[in-house]
Design an enzyme around this catalytic site. Structure first.
Site, PDB file in Angstrom:
ATOM      1  N   THR A  21      80.777 -45.564  18.694  1.00 26.41           N
ATOM      2  CA  THR A  21      82.085 -45.676  18.040  1.00 26.41           C
ATOM      3  C   THR A  21      83.193 -45.920  19.065  1.00 26.41           C
ATOM      4  OG1 THR A  21      81.190 -44.048  16.487  1.00 26.41           O
ATOM      5  CG2 THR A  21      83.544 -44.543  16.297  1.00 26.41           C
ATOM      6  N   GLU A  42      73.699 -49.659  25.868  1.00 28.01           N
ATOM      7  CA  GLU A  42      73.417 -48.883  24.652  1.00 28.01           C
ATOM      8  C   GLU A  42      71.911 -48.600  24.568  1.00 28.01           C
ATOM      9  OE1 GLU A  42      74.744 -47.162  22.137  1.00 28.01           O
ATOM     10  OE2 GLU A  42      72.719 -46.983  21.318  1.00 28.01           O
ATOM     11  N   ALA A  43      71.608 -47.340  24.250  1.00 28.11           N
ATOM     12  CA  ALA A  43      70.193 -46.939  24.212  1.00 28.11           C
ATOM     13  C   ALA A  43      69.442 -47.530  23.023  1.00 28.11           C
ATOM     14  CB  ALA A  43      70.111 -45.414  24.174  1.00 28.11           C
ATOM     15  N   HIS A 536      79.874 -33.330  12.995  1.00 32.40           N
ATOM     16  CA  HIS A 536      81.160 -33.590  13.654  1.00 32.40           C
ATOM     17  C   HIS A 536      81.256 -32.810  14.973  1.00 32.40           C
ATOM     18  CE1 HIS A 536      82.941 -34.287   9.348  1.00 32.40           C
ATOM     19  NE2 HIS A 536      82.338 -35.369   9.807  1.00 32.40           N
ATOM     20  N   ILE A 580      86.126 -36.894  11.265  1.00 30.43           N
ATOM     21  CA  ILE A 580      86.826 -37.133  12.531  1.00 30.43           C
ATOM     22  C   ILE A 580      86.776 -38.569  13.024  1.00 30.43           C
ATOM     23  CG2 ILE A 580      86.527 -34.724  13.215  1.00 30.43           C
ATOM     24  CD1 ILE A 580      84.332 -35.638  15.169  1.00 30.43           C
TER      25      ILE A 580
END
Ligand SMILES: Cc1cc2nc3c(=O)[nH]c(=O)nc-3n(C[C@H](O)[C@H](O)[C@H](O)COP(=O)(O)OP(=O)(O)OC[C@H]3O[C@@H](n4cnc5c(N)ncnc54)[C@H](O)[C@@H]3O)c2cc1C
Length: 600
Positions: A21, A42-43, A536, A580
């Site tokens: 994100t 990125e994995a 979150h 969030i």
């Protein structure tokens, strides 16, 4: 996308660790300047054209799938009958924004101001508001939905008009949501027509991150990466697991020179000129720091890792929202999502309907949310006094650093305008719970959650092996006040079901079934056996003064380093009300501006 050989043949100005994100926000913004080079590692994969990702009504179907979900277990929770609580984290381009439930919400102004009050100049509501708006393009309230909602009258001054993430109100609303609004209202919980103005308490319709033009998920991968994928200065490497940050030997403060990663079990190092930006999320950014020699000396030495910066705050201060569902069987005439389980043969019709952007698949299941101040869910004033005393004792007994956080939480607990509990009506039987629905019956579930838990947990490496999952201990209910509060929220949900106009449609409560016991002790056992988390997690690399357990300073720089920043949910020092992701996107936007200004 490139091969690891191509990737490591370049030296990037910035290497972003984790294309999730926030990682994609920062990468997109920094690479706006064509003279700046950005590499993203990125994995997971880049999930394109996946119905479970794109179709809003299928959100949740990717959970537990190892291509999409890291699916970490927690350690057995000692204050909850040693249950292991599943910790979903998005894996793949866009990270958790690719698999989340799309609710697009904001915290209250007081929560953003608290971040500044904890020692972070410039991280306040006014500043966040600027970036919250920058993130989003707001669709008009859909004409078809307007009469039903009766809650939503957004004032454009609080909403963004041209940002990458599209937000809209759901076009499909289960009919039950409207009487739920009325029932909350009858219990005194006020309607909030625009909860995006810094006052987010009340019963409300919530925006969702959906592009109304296509009725598909709007998230980091398609909003921040895809439109910029053609930039020559933005290079993405997928399916590569970062194992550590490489530092210049003997540098003081530590200067990162590269990032080590594993691809197909082979080790590579990519060089970096300016900065490493850690955006691996609240459970994995601390892991990478520890693997790199930054963390508590005691923990690192246990795993044979040389301590380069002794920073005991790494991985501590973990907070998340615990929730528990309560389910009621309702009149079978209600239109709920239960048909998905008992008549799956109708799904093809819905998929067909979706092609013309109609039906339940266009929208998340829940459209109405309640954020309830303590005074509404507390059974009486004596209880509030008891909670106040418990919270005050927690403040008194807390170490100095935590004291400042808990003092704020005590204030919010007593604040008549702070949403301390969340209740989400879900039209159907929620399969996350242990019980099973009876075919052809219809159900309504209410998710009950506590917004500012007083418990604190931790996440640390379990091994020096980067492939080993971290040890996650959210430590739910270690502060008994959290159980007291969740119990009261659950009982408040029972009250909602017992209030008109919902009451008239209820047949019986099925979870917790009254036969299981109605005493507080029985309900606490029910909570322990059925609670989960809302995914979150925050706080594990808190932006706080170093002496208060901080990991990053207000410029998001890791203490003791010259050029490593953390930009993800882990830097939020306190849990926020509700959902969030918009805050997380906004902090990515602000971080990009901080970095740009630093090098201007
Ligand atoms: C199931 C679920 C539902 C949710 N629902 C909502 C919702 O409805 N509304 C809302 O507001 N919020 C929701 N959230 C929360 C929200 O999505 C997250 O708080 C937010 O996306 C976190 O962003 P991040 O950048 O911190 O981390 P992430 O988006 O998780 O990004 C971290 C990235 O780093 C990668 N990574 C990790 N380790 C490594 C490594 N070693 N090497 C390389 N890459 C690595 C990961 O694969 C991932 O892509 C939900 C979350 C989940 C999981």
């Amino acid at each position: 996308m490139v091969t690891p050989e191509e990737f490591t043949s370049r030296t990037f100005d910035y290497v972003v660790v984790g294309g999730g994100t926030t990682g994609l926000v920062v990468a997109a913004r920094l690479s706006e300047d064509p003279s700046v080079t950005v590499g993203v590692i990125e994995a997971g994969e880049w999930h394109t054209n996946v119905p479970g990702v794109d179709i809003p009504g299928l959100a949740g179907s990717t959970l537990f799938n190892p291509n999409f979900d890291w699916a970490f277990p927690s350690v057995p929770q000692k204050h909850a009958n040693n249950r292991v609580i599943h910790q979903t984290r998005g894996k793949g381009l866009g990270g958790s924004s690719t698999i989340n439930f799309g609710a697009f919400h904001r915290g209250g102004a007081h929560e953003y101001d608290a971040i500044e009050a904890l020692g972070n100049p410039g991280w306040n509501w006014q500043e966040f508001l600027k970036y919250l708006k920058k993130v989003e393009t707001t669709a008009p309230v859909p004409a078809t939905a307007k009469p039903e909602y009766k809650l939503a009258s957004p004032d454009p001054k609080w909403h963004g008009a041209s940002g990458p993430i599209h937000k809209t109100y759901a076009t499909h609303i289960a009919a039950l949501h409207v009487p739920f609004g009325d029932a909350f209202n009858a219990l005194g919980v006020p309607r909030n027509a625009d909860p995006y103005d810094g006052n987010n308490a009340g019963i409300m319709a919530m925006y969702v991150a959906i592009d109304p033009k296509t009725a598909t998920r709007s998230a980091a991968a398609n909003a921040y990466y895809e439109p910029n994928a053609g930039r020559k200065n933005l290079v993405l490497l997928t399916n590569a697991l970062v194992s550590r940050i490489v530092f210049e030997t003997g540098s003081q403060p530590l200067r990162a020179t590269g990032v080590e990663f594993l691809k197909d079990d082979k080790k590579y190092v990519v060089s970096v000129k300016k900065e490493v930006i850690l955006s691996a999320g609240a459970l994995q950014s601390p892991q990478i720091l520890e693997l790199s020699g930054i963390g508590s000396k005691e923990i690192l030495s246990k795993h044979g890792i040389e301590t380069l910066v002794d920073l005991p705050g790494v991985g501590e201060n973990l907070q998340d929202h615990p929730y528990v569902p309560t389910t009621h069987e309702i009149d079978p005439s209600n239109d709920t999502l239960d048909f998905v389980w008992d008549t799956p043969e109708v799904m093809p019709q819905h998929l067909e309907l979706y092609k013309s952007q109609k039906g339940f698949l266009t929208s998340p299941a829940s459209a109405v949310y309640a954020f309830v101040p303590t005074k509404y869910f507390a059974p009486n004033s004596e209880k509030i006094e008891k909670w106040k005393a418990m919270a005050a004792l927690s403040v008194e007994e807390a170490p100095p650093a935590l004291k400042k956080q808990l003092e704020l939480q005590l204030k919010w607990l007593l604040d008549p305008s702070s949403g301390e509990a969340e209740l989400i009506p879900y039209p159907g039987f929620f399969l996350g719970s242990a019980l099973k629905p009876v075919p052809k019956s219809r159900y309504s579930t209410m998710m009950c959650s506590v917004m500012h838990p007083f418990s604190r947990g931790s996440v640390h490496i379990s091994s020096a092996d980067p492939k080993a999952p971290p040890t996650i201990d959210p430590n739910y209910f270690s502060n008994p006040l959290d159980m007291e509060l969740l119990l009261a929220v659950l009982k408040f949900a029972f009250k909602v079901y017992d209030t008109s106009p919902i009451k008239e449609t209820v047949i019986r409560r099925t979870a917790p079934a009254p036969e299981e016991g109605t005493s507080d002790e029985a309900l606490v056992e029910y909570i322990k056996g059925n609670f989960g988390c809302v995914f979150h997690p925050v706080g594990t690399a808190s932006m706080l003064p170093r002496e208060d357990g901080g990991v990053v300073d207000p410029e998001l720089k890791v203490y003791g380093t010259a050029n490593v920043r953390i930009v993800d949910a882990s830097i939020l020092p306190l849990e926020m009300t509700g959902h969030i992701q918009s805050t997380v996107y906004a902090l990515g936007e602000k971080a990009a501006d901080i970095i740009k200004k630093h090098y201007a």
